[in-house]
Design a protein around this motif. Structure first.
Motif, PDB file in Angstrom:
ATOM      1  N   ALA A 115       1.488  -1.253  -6.435  1.00 17.03           N
ATOM      2  CA  ALA A 115       0.118  -1.211  -5.624  1.00 17.03           C
ATOM      3  C   ALA A 115       0.296  -0.290  -4.691  1.00 17.03           C
ATOM      4  O   ALA A 115       1.095   0.351  -4.376  1.00 17.03           O
ATOM      5  N   SER A 116      -1.209   0.380  -4.464  1.00 16.47           N
ATOM      6  CA  SER A 116      -1.177   1.408  -3.556  1.00 16.47           C
ATOM      7  C   SER A 116      -2.433   1.181  -2.691  1.00 16.47           C
ATOM      8  O   SER A 116      -3.488   0.368  -2.786  1.00 16.47           O
ATOM      9  N   ALA A 117      -2.443   1.985  -1.660  1.00 14.46           N
ATOM     10  CA  ALA A 117      -3.768   2.154  -0.876  1.00 14.46           C
ATOM     11  C   ALA A 117      -4.011   3.604  -0.463  1.00 14.46           C
ATOM     12  O   ALA A 117      -3.185   4.277  -0.130  1.00 14.46           O
ATOM     13  N   VAL A 118      -5.305   3.941  -0.590  1.00 18.05           N
ATOM     14  CA  VAL A 118      -5.666   5.469  -0.269  1.00 18.05           C
ATOM     15  C   VAL A 118      -5.888   5.503   1.108  1.00 18.05           C
ATOM     16  O   VAL A 118      -6.734   4.779   1.793  1.00 18.05           O
ATOM     17  N   LEU A 119      -5.343   6.534   1.853  1.00 21.30           N
ATOM     18  CA  LEU A 119      -5.573   6.618   3.242  1.00 21.30           C
ATOM     19  C   LEU A 119      -6.456   8.094   3.152  1.00 21.30           C
ATOM     20  O   LEU A 119      -5.850   9.129   3.214  1.00 21.30           O
ATOM     21  N   HIS A 120      -7.815   7.911   3.628  1.00 20.30           N
ATOM     22  CA  HIS A 120      -8.402   9.344   3.674  1.00 20.30           C
ATOM     23  C   HIS A 120      -8.302   9.757   5.087  1.00 20.30           C
ATOM     24  O   HIS A 120      -8.480   9.146   6.132  1.00 20.30           O
ATOM     25  N   ASP A 121      -8.377  11.335   5.305  1.00 21.27           N
ATOM     26  CA  ASP A 121      -8.244  12.021   6.555  1.00 21.27           C
ATOM     27  C   ASP A 121      -9.643  11.750   7.108  1.00 21.27           C
ATOM     28  O   ASP A 121     -10.662  11.938   6.377  1.00 21.27           O
ATOM     29  N   GLN A 122      -9.796  11.122   8.307  1.00 18.83           N
ATOM     30  CA  GLN A 122     -11.146  10.972   8.747  1.00 18.83           C
ATOM     31  C   GLN A 122     -12.064  12.187   9.012  1.00 18.83           C
ATOM     32  O   GLN A 122     -13.293  12.097   8.707  1.00 18.83           O
ATOM     33  N   LYS A 123     -11.483  13.336   9.381  1.00 20.21           N
ATOM     34  CA  LYS A 123     -12.307  14.465   9.508  1.00 20.21           C
ATOM     35  C   LYS A 123     -12.677  15.118   8.241  1.00 20.21           C
ATOM     36  O   LYS A 123     -13.531  15.700   8.080  1.00 20.21           O
ATOM     37  N   ASN A 124     -11.687  14.865   7.172  1.00 18.86           N
ATOM     38  CA  ASN A 124     -12.095  15.408   5.785  1.00 18.86           C
ATOM     39  C   ASN A 124     -11.706  14.481   4.549  1.00 18.86           C
ATOM     40  O   ASN A 124     -10.543  14.644   4.021  1.00 18.86           O
ATOM     41  N   PRO A 125     -12.480  13.413   4.544  1.00 18.60           N
ATOM     42  CA  PRO A 125     -12.080  12.258   3.669  1.00 18.60           C
ATOM     43  C   PRO A 125     -11.640  12.573   2.358  1.00 18.60           C
ATOM     44  O   PRO A 125     -10.948  11.562   1.748  1.00 18.60           O
TER      45      PRO A 125
END
Length: 271
Positions: free
Chosen positions: A173-183
């Protein structure tokens, strides 16, 4: 199971959601792809007898299900939305697409030469093209793979990344973590559990889209909230005499080989 649950991170609570009577039959190995309107497309899966499902469902925002026509059977696949198209990677070497606007299906060559992918994620490249990153999976002979692929949804091309998973891996299983400044240009993917060397593992690790895959949250062998030389010493002591350590945290196997030793010590020493 064919139930539906939601998790409220603010309250740290799980709640079972009530859905319409018409809904998918019990299954595992299916995919769930979130659309821009909040609905979810569920595809395929496997029944209790090991048969792959030949169906597709849409979970609407009002928690009702709508059955959609599906000409393909999927199981243990990855599915990602890029624009208005869902890209599905199931059979080795194949790419199946479903356009959520036109409701048209298509199949073509060009997918990864593996199946049972660990996970996938979408990011933009510098040209603004949608790139689907496909992690691990099961290679020929039933052995897990540590290869990471990029699939360009515009050019319809597949390329292999130089950086790989920290160990062969599938079905996690996985979760994608986006950079808030450059998603989109910068993303991290956090992995939980899965299969490695044909065994279930409980390792958690992080993959950075622009860098190397690295174990994560797992190197603190003495559980003192620090990764330091004390942990490296513990790893080496475990390699020599596993029974000599009584206070070890037994879920800190970095490379998923069910052995605490040299690789754990090397990783900790360079951390």
């Amino acid at each position: 199971m064919n139930d539906l649950w939601s998790f409220d991170p603010g309250k740290n609570e799980w709640n079972e959601e009530q859905t319409s009577e018409t809904k998918p039959s019990p299954r595992h190995g299916h995919s769930a792809t979130v659309l821009s309107d909040g609905s979810v497309i569920l595809m395929g899966g496997t029944d209790t007898e090991g048969n792959s499902f030949h169906d597709c469902w849409k979970l609407n925002p009002d928690k009702s299900y709508t059955s959609l026509p599906c000409p393909f059977a999927f199981s243990n696949h990855s599915a990602e939305l890029a624009g208005d198209t869902i890209f599905i990677f199931d059979e080795p070497g194949k790419v199946v697409t479903y356009n959520v606007s036109t409701k048209k299906w298509n199949a073509q060559e060009g997918g990864p030469p593996i199946w049972g992918h660990a996970a996938s994620a979408v990011r933009d490249n510098e040209q603004g093209e949608k790139i689907i990153i496909i992690f691990g999976g099961v290679a020929e002979g039933g052995v897990e793979s540590d290869i990471v692929y990029d699939y360009n949804t515009t050019a319809k091309t597949l390329s292999q990344r130089e950086n790989r998973m920290p160990f062969p891996y599938s079905c996690g299983a996985s979760a994608v973590l986006h950079d808030q400044k450059n998603p989109y240009l910068s993303i991290d993917v956090l992995f939980f559990g899965g299969m490695s060397a044909q065994k279930h593992i409980d390792t958690t690790f992080l993959f950075s889209a622009g860098g190397e895959a690295s174990p994560h949250f797992g190197a603190d062998l003495n559980n003192d909230s620090a990764i330091d030389m004390a942990d490296a010493v513990l790893a080496l002591r475990l390699l020599v005499d596993p029974l000599s350590i009584s206070n070890i945290v037994m879920d800190k196997d970095i490379n998923g080989d069910n052995v605490f030793g040299l690789q754990e010590a090397i990783y900790i020493s360079f951390k």
